[in-house]
Design an enzyme around this catalytic site. Structure first.
Site, mmCIF file in Angstrom:
data_model
loop_
_atom_site.group_PDB
_atom_site.id
_atom_site.type_symbol
_atom_site.label_atom_id
_atom_site.label_comp_id
_atom_site.label_asym_id
_atom_site.label_seq_id
_atom_site.Cartn_x
_atom_site.Cartn_y
_atom_site.Cartn_z
ATOM 1 N N LYS A 151 0.915 -1.245 0.113
ATOM 2 C CA LYS A 151 0.282 -0.055 0.044
ATOM 3 C C LYS A 151 0.941 1.333 -0.159
ATOM 4 O O LYS A 151 2.058 1.075 0.341
ATOM 5 C CB LYS A 151 -0.818 0.085 1.405
ATOM 6 C CG LYS A 151 -0.216 -0.078 2.616
ATOM 7 C CD LYS A 151 -1.010 -0.528 3.665
ATOM 8 C CE LYS A 151 -0.076 -0.430 5.144
ATOM 9 N NZ LYS A 151 -0.932 -1.043 6.228
ATOM 10 N N ARG B 220 -10.363 0.287 14.888
ATOM 11 C CA ARG B 220 -10.185 1.006 13.461
ATOM 12 C C ARG B 220 -11.407 0.151 12.561
ATOM 13 O O ARG B 220 -12.512 0.972 12.485
ATOM 14 C CB ARG B 220 -9.171 0.777 12.763
ATOM 15 C CG ARG B 220 -8.763 1.534 11.493
ATOM 16 C CD ARG B 220 -7.321 1.941 11.141
ATOM 17 N NE ARG B 220 -6.972 0.413 10.521
ATOM 18 C CZ ARG B 220 -5.565 0.271 10.051
ATOM 19 N NH1 ARG B 220 -4.830 1.184 10.014
ATOM 20 N NH2 ARG B 220 -5.067 -0.931 9.588
ATOM 21 N N TYR C 222 13.850 32.200 3.461
ATOM 22 C CA TYR C 222 12.874 32.881 3.946
ATOM 23 C C TYR C 222 12.994 33.308 5.516
ATOM 24 O O TYR C 222 12.996 32.165 6.253
ATOM 25 C CB TYR C 222 11.768 32.178 3.788
ATOM 26 C CG TYR C 222 11.222 31.843 2.062
ATOM 27 C CD1 TYR C 222 11.099 33.144 1.365
ATOM 28 C CD2 TYR C 222 11.112 30.759 1.697
ATOM 29 C CE1 TYR C 222 10.548 32.922 0.026
ATOM 30 C CE2 TYR C 222 10.639 30.557 0.247
ATOM 31 C CZ TYR C 222 10.481 31.705 -0.440
ATOM 32 O OH TYR C 222 10.296 31.568 -1.780
ATOM 33 N N MET D 167 9.872 25.483 -1.353
ATOM 34 C CA MET D 167 9.131 24.540 -1.852
ATOM 35 C C MET D 167 10.005 23.518 -2.766
ATOM 36 O O MET D 167 9.889 22.431 -2.893
ATOM 37 C CB MET D 167 8.136 25.244 -2.782
ATOM 38 C CG MET D 167 7.078 24.393 -3.635
ATOM 39 S SD MET D 167 5.747 25.252 -4.663
ATOM 40 C CE MET D 167 4.686 26.057 -3.336
#
Ligand code: PLP
Length: 377
Positions: free
Chosen positions: A35, A134, A258, A306
């Site tokens: 997964k 769950r 930044y 980013m």
């Protein structure tokens, strides 16, 4: 090279992990959870390697979409879908020969209805909640459902399973309690032909009495132990690398990136690395992360952007084009995944699932025929 930042997966190590685990579990069936893009290692590529290794019996995915990608990639191993069933997905689940998880009588009847309509059978695993809370039925409800299912010719019972909440640590009393509850349910059905499965990585490593008929270790196959300890036979396969894209010398008391969160305390060399939070490199590693260049460890300087981040290399010799190791499969050669996850205040599982987007995946090792490919889907 199409992109200057990439994930490197060592398929030899991955296959070796599978063989080591196979040896340790003996004749027990082996389900490999793939997964979340095989824990960031690449869903199709990892599944193909597992299928070719011939030591894995099953693959585990979380949802229909992952199962369809595997079938379209030509995987023929049985695939069990762990996630809760969605009514509108039942026809596609059946069509792609995916084994579904049933967590209630209601869902069982939805699947049955669809099987009758299509005049076909559907392989199912009944999920029991032994304490994770769950998904899954309470054991008493599961008893009733299993009895009811024995009369339903179109529902082909393949397995009964449960999931651990606390098996990532040794000798955990609640884990023992879950094993006991699962065993108790199983003992009511001595003649039922089904695969009983419970063990995740923690179960495989620390709770041999939890192995039952099949085990489902995820993290362990990718080379990590859930309690952060080491095993000399289990080796990480995942590295994260990039090439230095820029270099400059800055004077003392200069702010970097930044917000100027980092200030130089001397004249120093700052290098720029073309990877950022847009690639999944956590912004929380701003001023905290470390990288390795030419065998030396250096701190990340200032806020992660980013698409880029900066590293203060002091007076070390570093050139544009040098390889920066941000995560290393080999702890001698750079920061380990565990180390970076810890610095980012998270766990190796989340860290592995984070890297995405523009990053390429490069498969290395003698068994990787394709030396460079991106299989981000
Ligand atoms: C993810 C998952 C696993 C594997 O867990 P690990 O801790 O990675 O070994 C096993 N079973 C189920 C149902 C899962 O969702």
């Amino acid at each position: 090279m199409l992109h200057p930042a990439w994930i490197e997966i060592d398929l030899d190590r991955f296959q070796k992990n599978l063989k080591v685990i196979r040896k340790r579990i003996g004749p027990t069936l082996f389900c490999l959870p793939v997964k979340a893009d095989a824990y960031g290692h690449g869903l199709a590529e990892i599944s193909k390697t597992a299928e070719e290794s011939c030591v894995v019996d099953y693959l585990g995915v979380s949802c229909l979409r992952e199962g369809v990608i595997l079938r379209e990639a030509g995987i023929s191993l049985p695939i069990v879908v762990f996630g809760a069933l969605h009514e509108d997905q039942i026809p596609d689940l059946i069509r792609h020969r995916l084994e579904v998880t049933i967590s209630s009588r209601f869902k069982a009847e939805l699947v049955l209805k669809e099987c009758l309509r299509l005049q076909t059978k559907c392989p199912v695993h009944v999920e029991v909640d032994t304490g994770m809370h769950r998904t899954g039925m309470r054991t008493e409800t599961a008893r009733d459902l299993l009895n009811w299912m024995s009369d339903q010719k179109h529902l082909e019972l393949v397995g009964v399973y449960s999931h651990f909440a606390t098996a990532d640590r040794r000798q955990n009393p609640f884990a023992f309690q879950q094993i006991e509850e699962f065993q108790r349910l199983k003992s009511y059905f001595p003649d039922l032909s089904a695969i009983w499965h419970l063990a995740n990585s923690g179960g495989v490593m620390f709770y041999p009495e939890s192995h039952f008929d099949m085990v489902r270790p995820g993290l362990l196959c990718y080379g990590y132990l859930p309690d952060g300890s080491q095993d000399p036979e289990i080796l990480p396969c995942f590295s994260l690398k990039a090439k230095v894209s820029y270099f400059k010398v800055v004077g003392p008391n200069q702010g970097i990136s930044y917000g100027h969160l980092y200030r130089t305390d001397r004249k120093t060399r700052i290098v720029t690395v073309p990877i950022g939070y847009g690639d999944g490199y956590h912004r929380s590693l701003s001023n905290r992360g470390i990288v390795s260049i030419r065998g030396k460890t250096h701190p990340i300087a200032g806020a992660i952007c980013m698409d880029q981040l900066m590293v203060d290399v002091g007076n070390a010799e570093v050139f544009v084009g040098d390889v920066v190791t941000l995560v290393s499969a080999d702890p001698q050669k750079g920061p380990s995944l565990e180390q970076i996850a810890h610095l980012a205040n998270t766990i190796p599982y989340e860290m592995l699932c984070s890297f995405h987007g523009r990053l390429m995946r490069k498969y290395v090792g003698s068994i990787s025929q394709k030396s460079e490919k991106s299989d981000m889907s």
